[in-house]
Design a protein around this motif. Sequence first.
Motif, PDB file in Angstrom:
ATOM      1  N   VAL A   1      46.063 100.891  66.182  1.00  0.00           N
ATOM      2  CA  VAL A   1      46.134  99.236  66.083  1.00  0.00           C
ATOM      3  C   VAL A   1      45.994  99.022  64.762  1.00  0.00           C
ATOM      4  N   SER A   2      46.803  98.222  64.137  1.00  0.00           N
ATOM      5  CA  SER A   2      46.686  97.546  62.840  1.00  0.00           C
ATOM      6  C   SER A   2      46.531  96.168  62.826  1.00  0.00           C
ATOM      7  N   TYR A   3      45.972  95.690  61.683  1.00  0.00           N
ATOM      8  CA  TYR A   3      45.729  94.299  61.525  1.00  0.00           C
ATOM      9  C   TYR A   3      45.746  93.998  60.218  1.00  0.00           C
ATOM     10  N   GLU A   4      46.173  92.770  59.478  1.00  0.00           N
ATOM     11  CA  GLU A   4      46.138  92.308  58.442  1.00  0.00           C
ATOM     12  C   GLU A   4      45.148  91.417  58.251  1.00  0.00           C
ATOM     13  N   VAL A   5      43.999  91.687  57.733  1.00  0.00           N
ATOM     14  CA  VAL A   5      42.901  90.453  57.468  1.00  0.00           C
ATOM     15  C   VAL A   5      42.498  90.455  56.229  1.00  0.00           C
ATOM     16  N   GLU A   6      42.001  89.165  55.871  1.00  0.00           N
ATOM     17  CA  GLU A   6      41.494  88.930  54.321  1.00  0.00           C
ATOM     18  C   GLU A   6      39.969  89.577  54.246  1.00  0.00           C
ATOM     19  N   GLY A   7      39.338  89.324  55.113  1.00  0.00           N
ATOM     20  CA  GLY A   7      38.074  90.030  55.329  1.00  0.00           C
ATOM     21  C   GLY A   7      37.494  90.809  56.446  1.00  0.00           C
ATOM     22  N   LEU A   8      36.372  91.563  56.129  1.00  0.00           N
ATOM     23  CA  LEU A   8      36.119  92.565  57.161  1.00  0.00           C
ATOM     24  C   LEU A   8      35.030  92.094  58.343  1.00  0.00           C
ATOM     25  N   ARG A   9      34.587  90.931  58.245  1.00  0.00           N
ATOM     26  CA  ARG A   9      33.510  90.372  58.957  1.00  0.00           C
ATOM     27  C   ARG A   9      33.761  90.320  60.426  1.00  0.00           C
ATOM     28  N   GLU A  10      35.114  89.466  60.743  1.00  0.00           N
ATOM     29  CA  GLU A  10      35.482  89.192  62.005  1.00  0.00           C
ATOM     30  C   GLU A  10      35.936  90.482  62.627  1.00  0.00           C
ATOM     31  N   ILE A  11      36.764  91.261  62.057  1.00  0.00           N
ATOM     32  CA  ILE A  11      37.102  92.548  62.455  1.00  0.00           C
ATOM     33  C   ILE A  11      36.105  93.590  63.040  1.00  0.00           C
ATOM     34  N   ALA A  12      35.025  93.566  62.012  1.00  0.00           N
ATOM     35  CA  ALA A  12      33.724  94.401  62.046  1.00  0.00           C
ATOM     36  C   ALA A  12      33.254  94.116  63.426  1.00  0.00           C
ATOM     37  N   SER A  13      32.973  93.009  63.985  1.00  0.00           N
ATOM     38  CA  SER A  13      32.303  92.440  65.130  1.00  0.00           C
ATOM     39  C   SER A  13      33.362  92.696  66.179  1.00  0.00           C
ATOM     40  N   MET A  14      34.444  92.816  66.071  1.00  0.00           N
ATOM     41  CA  MET A  14      35.338  93.239  67.275  1.00  0.00           C
ATOM     42  C   MET A  14      35.118  94.890  67.410  1.00  0.00           C
ATOM     43  N   VAL A  15      35.289  95.531  66.233  1.00  0.00           N
ATOM     44  CA  VAL A  15      35.084  96.743  66.337  1.00  0.00           C
ATOM     45  C   VAL A  15      33.898  97.424  66.945  1.00  0.00           C
ATOM     46  N   ARG A  16      32.518  96.684  66.603  1.00  0.00           N
ATOM     47  CA  ARG A  16      31.356  96.956  67.149  1.00  0.00           C
ATOM     48  C   ARG A  16      31.369  96.745  68.703  1.00  0.00           C
ATOM     49  N   GLY A  17      31.928  95.841  69.048  1.00  0.00           N
ATOM     50  CA  GLY A  17      32.065  95.488  70.690  1.00  0.00           C
ATOM     51  C   GLY A  17      32.667  96.323  71.041  1.00  0.00           C
TER      52      GLY A  17
END
Length: 84
Positions: free
Chosen positions: A36-52
Amino acid sequence: VRLRVAPDVVPYFRSKQYHGTQQIHEEAAEGAAVVVSYEVEGLREIASMVRGWGPQVTVLEPPALAEKIAEEARAVAAQYDTDC
């Protein structure tokens, strides 16, 4: 960002869009892990989802995100080290 999603949670990623840029790439036969891929500006929000998702989601790219998640996982594991 590219993530490998374990087969048992693929249905959740198919049913919910976690980010407006989410794309699911078939990696193998039905019932297998997908990327699954995403284009994001920063890693903070996606890091939270990954940790979950814990071990059911593996960061493939970028390396900075993979290392951040790994460092945090080591820190959490150290809190539960029975030798302490």
